[in-house]
Scaffold this motif. Structure first.
Motif: not given
Length: 480
Positions: A324, A328, A332, A380, A383-384
């Motif tokens: 994930a 991401t 992002a 996630i 990753g953002l």
């Protein structure tokens, strides 16, 4: 460094390679950064082998890890001055060469003190490399491409720790602990050779005196906080030595603030913190480093110690979260080019906080699907954050402020990480003494540990919300 082949200016590189020039430079810097990250993450798998090889206890082997972390954090401090004095190309290549040389020396270490010494030198080289990727993104790319570039850089940096344990374990089984020191060597060689010919010469260099006083005060501050973290794990919060280190850190901070106000060229300019985005971004970076490093410690320990997963089962349970994260980050990065990075950062912090809240609420009743879902949600969030946080913090600054500000952001994140692992470990151990080391008490202890991390990320989210959404990108300074 007269033996280096002459490098072209950035304008010459653009003439020859066109739009690819900036991406080639980013690829080189990213490869070198991965070499440093591998040095950070691969060593842990060698701890049992070192215990057997030198007849040591685990607390003694931890000196190799603590020494590396402290050296890496401290080495970030003079990076801004080095960049101004010698230029990006020389600093990058010298740090990369030092990392390769100390890795070879570590593989030849005849005793454990030599291993610790090599790890400290490795940490110094890695610390210099750490801020350079973000700086390359901010200087080379226009605002509408910085998110994509930051996403690509972050992808490599997070992929390295994902594969390092498996790769390091395989080398360890085949060749013994000495091979762990050499895991980064191919990346050092690739980035070094490519950098000799493709990294551009700086447009200008600034000759300014080095701030020895300010650096010494920050060294004292950093070492006292690292020692405080070690003492916290070994002796507890109220131990005299822990309190003494806190007092030293507070005194060093006060003296540094007084010095930085008066010095003509301080190692960290306090006026940087007059920018709201930079101040809030630095606080977010500290809290983010604290929570991230603490979570990478707490979640695997919770799975194995409280839920009684095997090491293999724990690794498999966490694997979807790694996938994930990898999916991401590129998304992002593109989002950060289209939307205000502060809101993407805030969204990532919110996902992280919610994932820990779910761990706290489910506790020992957590199912396998819930475990996967919570860890995926957290990754996630990571990753953002990775592509967006640096942009939200640095994008509004002037070009001449970028080198020092990128160093400060990396330093605060790393310092937060050093403290985060210690605080999380001590907090859970303290709660276990109250609730017990077996179910259901152990689940309560870990649930409160996850609530602590939730609170840290909520505070970071509050700081991120105070950042200005409007950003002004500095002019590109491609040749530095």
């Amino acid at each position: 460094m007269n033996f280096l082949p002459p490098a072209r200016s950035y304008d010459d590189l653009q003439t020859r390679y066109g739009r690819r020039a900036k991406w080639l430079v980013l690829w080189i810097v990213g490869t070198g950064t991965v070499a440093g990250v591998l040095s950070t993450t691969s060593f842990n798998v060698a701890v049992p082998a070192l215990i057997r090889a030198f007849g040591l206890g685990q607390h003694e082997v931890q000196w190799a890890i603590t020494g590396f972390m402290a050296a890496m954090t401290l080495a970030m401090l003079p990076t801004s001055w080095l960049l101004d004095r010698f230029g990006f190309r020389r600093v990058f290549l010298t740090a990369l060469m030092a990392l390769a040389a100390t890795s070879v020396l570590g593989s030849l270490a005849p005793n454990f003190p030599a291993v610790v010494g090599a790890r400290i030198l490795q940490g110094m080289a890695t610390g210099v490399l750490q801020p350079l990727g973000v700086l390359a993104v901010m200087r080379l790319f226009p605002p509408h491409r910085q998110g994509k570039a930051s996403g690509m850089l972050s992808f490599g940096i997070v992929l390295a720790p994902a594969v390092a344990p498996a790769l390091g374990g395989g080398l360890l089984d085949l060749f013994g602990w000495r091979a762990i020191f050499l895991i980064n060597l191919p990346f050092c060689l690739i980035a070094g050779i490519a950098g000799l010919f493709l990294l551009p010469t700086p447009k200008e260099r600034l000759r300014r005196a080095f701030d020895w006083t300010g650096t010494l005060l920050l060294v004292v501050l950093t070492l006292s906080l690292v020692e405080c973290a070690v003492s916290l794990q070994n002796h507890g919060l109220l131990a005299p030595w822990t309190l003494a280190q806190l007092a030293v850190a507070g005194t060093a901070t006060a003296f540094f603030l007084r010095h930085a106000r008066r010095a003509p060229e301080p190692i960290i300019r306090l006026e940087l913190f007059a920018h709201r985005n930079f101040l809030m971004g630095s606080l977010v970076s500290f809290a983010y480093g604290f929570g991230l490093y603490a979570s990478t410690y707490l979640i695997p320990v919770f799975l194995q110690s409280a839920l009684h997963f095997s090491a293999t089962a724990a690794g498999l349970a966490l694997m979807p979260a790694g996938v994930a994260l990898a999916l991401t980050i590129p998304l992002a990065g593109r989002m950060a080019d289209r939307h205000a990075p502060k809101w993407i950062t805030a969204g990532g912090l919110g996902c992280f906080a919610l994932s820990f809240l779910l761990f706290a609420l489910w506790g020992g009743r957590i199912s396998h699907a819930e475990l996967v879902g919570a860890t995926v949600l957290g990754r996630i969030g990571l990753g953002l954050i990775l592509p967006a946080l640096s942009l939200a913090t640095l994008r509004h600054l002037a070009p001449e402020q970028l080198s020092q500000s990128s160093v400060v952001v990396s330093y605060t994140r790393q310092l937060g990480g050093v403290l985060g692992v210690a605080v999380a470990a001590v907090f859970v151990e303290w709660r276990e003494t109250i609730y017990g080391h077996v179910a259901p008490g152990v689940f309560t202890a870990y649930a409160q540990g996850f609530l602590l991390l939730t609170a840290i990320f909520v505070l970071a989210l509050c700081a991120a919300s105070l950042m200005k959404a409007e950003t002004r990108a500095p002019a590109s300074a491609g040749g530095s």
